[in-house]
Design a protein around this motif. Structure first.
Motif, PDB file in Angstrom:
ATOM      1  N   SER A  60     -27.658 -16.808  24.194  1.00 31.81           N
ATOM      2  CA  SER A  60     -28.975 -16.355  24.712  1.00 31.81           C
ATOM      3  C   SER A  60     -28.678 -14.879  24.777  1.00 31.81           C
ATOM      4  CB  SER A  60     -28.928 -17.128  25.616  1.00 31.81           C
ATOM      5  OG  SER A  60     -28.482 -16.754  26.638  1.00 31.81           O
ATOM      6  N   LEU A  61     -28.228 -14.563  24.756  1.00 29.27           N
ATOM      7  CA  LEU A  61     -28.316 -13.092  25.148  1.00 29.27           C
ATOM      8  C   LEU A  61     -28.153 -11.513  23.831  1.00 29.27           C
ATOM      9  CD1 LEU A  61     -26.084 -11.938  28.739  1.00 29.27           C
ATOM     10  CD2 LEU A  61     -28.540 -12.143  27.873  1.00 29.27           C
ATOM     11  N   ASP A  62     -26.689 -11.833  22.752  1.00 32.13           N
ATOM     12  CA  ASP A  62     -27.036 -11.487  21.423  1.00 32.13           C
ATOM     13  C   ASP A  62     -28.549 -11.587  20.638  1.00 32.13           C
ATOM     14  OD1 ASP A  62     -27.328 -14.287  20.373  1.00 32.13           O
ATOM     15  OD2 ASP A  62     -25.442 -13.474  19.641  1.00 32.13           O
ATOM     16  N   GLY A  63     -29.471 -12.271  20.804  1.00 32.72           N
ATOM     17  CA  GLY A  63     -30.821 -11.873  20.259  1.00 32.72           C
ATOM     18  C   GLY A  63     -31.379 -11.466  20.867  1.00 32.72           C
ATOM     19  N   THR A  71     -32.928  -3.714  17.008  1.00 33.75           N
ATOM     20  CA  THR A  71     -30.974  -3.883  16.177  1.00 33.75           C
ATOM     21  C   THR A  71     -30.974  -5.383  15.426  1.00 33.75           C
ATOM     22  OG1 THR A  71     -29.808  -4.880  17.968  1.00 33.75           O
ATOM     23  CG2 THR A  71     -29.907  -2.079  16.911  1.00 33.75           C
ATOM     24  N   THR A  72     -31.856  -6.037  14.976  1.00 35.57           N
ATOM     25  CA  THR A  72     -31.767  -7.326  14.356  1.00 35.57           C
ATOM     26  C   THR A  72     -31.659  -7.314  12.933  1.00 35.57           C
ATOM     27  OG1 THR A  72     -34.195  -7.028  14.208  1.00 35.57           O
ATOM     28  CG2 THR A  72     -33.224  -8.954  15.308  1.00 35.57           C
ATOM     29  N   SER A  73     -30.625  -8.070  11.732  1.00 37.07           N
ATOM     30  CA  SER A  73     -30.366  -7.683  10.345  1.00 37.07           C
ATOM     31  C   SER A  73     -29.748  -8.587  10.604  1.00 37.07           C
ATOM     32  CB  SER A  73     -28.982  -7.170  10.700  1.00 37.07           C
ATOM     33  OG  SER A  73     -28.461  -7.284  11.452  1.00 37.07           O
ATOM     34  N   LYS A  74     -29.955  -8.928   8.747  1.00 33.72           N
ATOM     35  CA  LYS A  74     -29.282 -10.190   8.485  1.00 33.72           C
ATOM     36  C   LYS A  74     -28.141 -10.453   8.567  1.00 33.72           C
ATOM     37  CE  LYS A  74     -29.824 -13.324   3.615  1.00 33.72           C
ATOM     38  NZ  LYS A  74     -30.064 -12.717   2.390  1.00 33.72           N
TER      39      LYS A  74
END
Length: 260
Positions: A60-63, A71-74
């Motif tokens: 839950s923390l990483d998202g 810093t969202t990425s594929k």
């Protein structure tokens, strides 16, 4: 007098170091899942259950960190899915098999495999539906919730000394039910509505504090009850929706048909 133009503003490249933070939490998710597997093999099922719950926290923390730091990425999405398959598919499936389903033989490990494959299908469907479905609800039981339910069942039975007297058939039914719920189209609340936290009144705050105290006092019982409520909330909500839809259909006035 001419100024030196060699030091003009040059577009800075995005710092790639910041991407380490969300992926680090995803790596810790995998670590907890792997530790749960090792603990299950060694017969330490309580430690395995706790490790899976900690993996849920890291997941839950990483998202949230990726969205907060932009810093969202594929790569992060794919890495997170692989981590979830290990920590919330393989680890709980193996834990439950070695803990309760092993006496059932082939049927037992097939139930654990069904949980794993349904979790994989759930993750694949979630990735393909991202951006095309309402973010306020999950379609099907989220795989972290299914894994967490398995973990709190182990902790709940350990709390009351039922590890050696657990009914394999009952656990078999629970495992298959969780597997079905993960690949179903039953909607579950995602708790992503900002209004849930912005418009919290005093009574809700007091209730949250009481729940926190309950978790601190009896974590196994509290987490089991919270997990059970969330798991059954989906089917109950779907039944209410069908009942309301049927009620609205029967109460809709029909147009009068006049003879020509």
């Amino acid at each position: 007098m001419k100024h030196n133009n060699t030091e003009k503003s040059i577009p800075k490249r995005p710092r790639r170091g910041i991407y380490i933070l969300p992926n680090f939490f995803t790596s810790m998710n995998i670590f907890c899942g792997f530790y749960a597997i090792i603990s299950s093999i060694n017969g330490r099922f309580t430690a395995a259950g706790v490790s899976i719950l900690i993996a849920v926290v890291f997941d839950s923390l990483d998202g949230k960190i990726a969205r907060a730091t932009n810093t969202t990425s594929k790569f992060g999405v794919e890495y997170d899915s692989l981590a979830d398959l290990i920590s919330f598919g393989l680890a709980p499936g193996l834990m439950i098999y070695l803990w309760a389903l092993k006496p059932l033989g082939r049927i037992g490990w097939l139930a654990a495999f069904l949980f794993l494959i349904c979790g994989a299908l759930r993750l694949a469907r979630f990735n393909t539906q991202t951006g095309s479905v309402d973010s306020n609800h999950f379609v099907g039981l989220p795989i972290p919730a299914g894994a967490g339910m398995n973990a709190v069942i182990v902790l709940f039975c350990h709390r009351f000394g039922m590890n050696n007297s657990v009914n394999p058939i009952l656990i078999f039914i629970i495992m298959n039910t969780l597997s079905f719920l993960m690949v179903s189209t039953i909607k579950y609340n995602s708790f992503k509505k900002p209004e849930l936290f912005k418009k919290m009144n005093f009574n809700v705050l007091v209730g949250a504090v009481i729940i926190f105290i309950f978790i601190a006092a009896e974590p196994s019982i509290a987490l089991f009850l919270m997990g059970l409520i969330y798991v059954i909330s989906g089917p109950i909500g779907s039944l209410k929706h069908l009942k309301n839809a049927k009620h609205n259909t029967t109460n809709t006035p029909k147009p009068d048909k006049k003879k020509a």
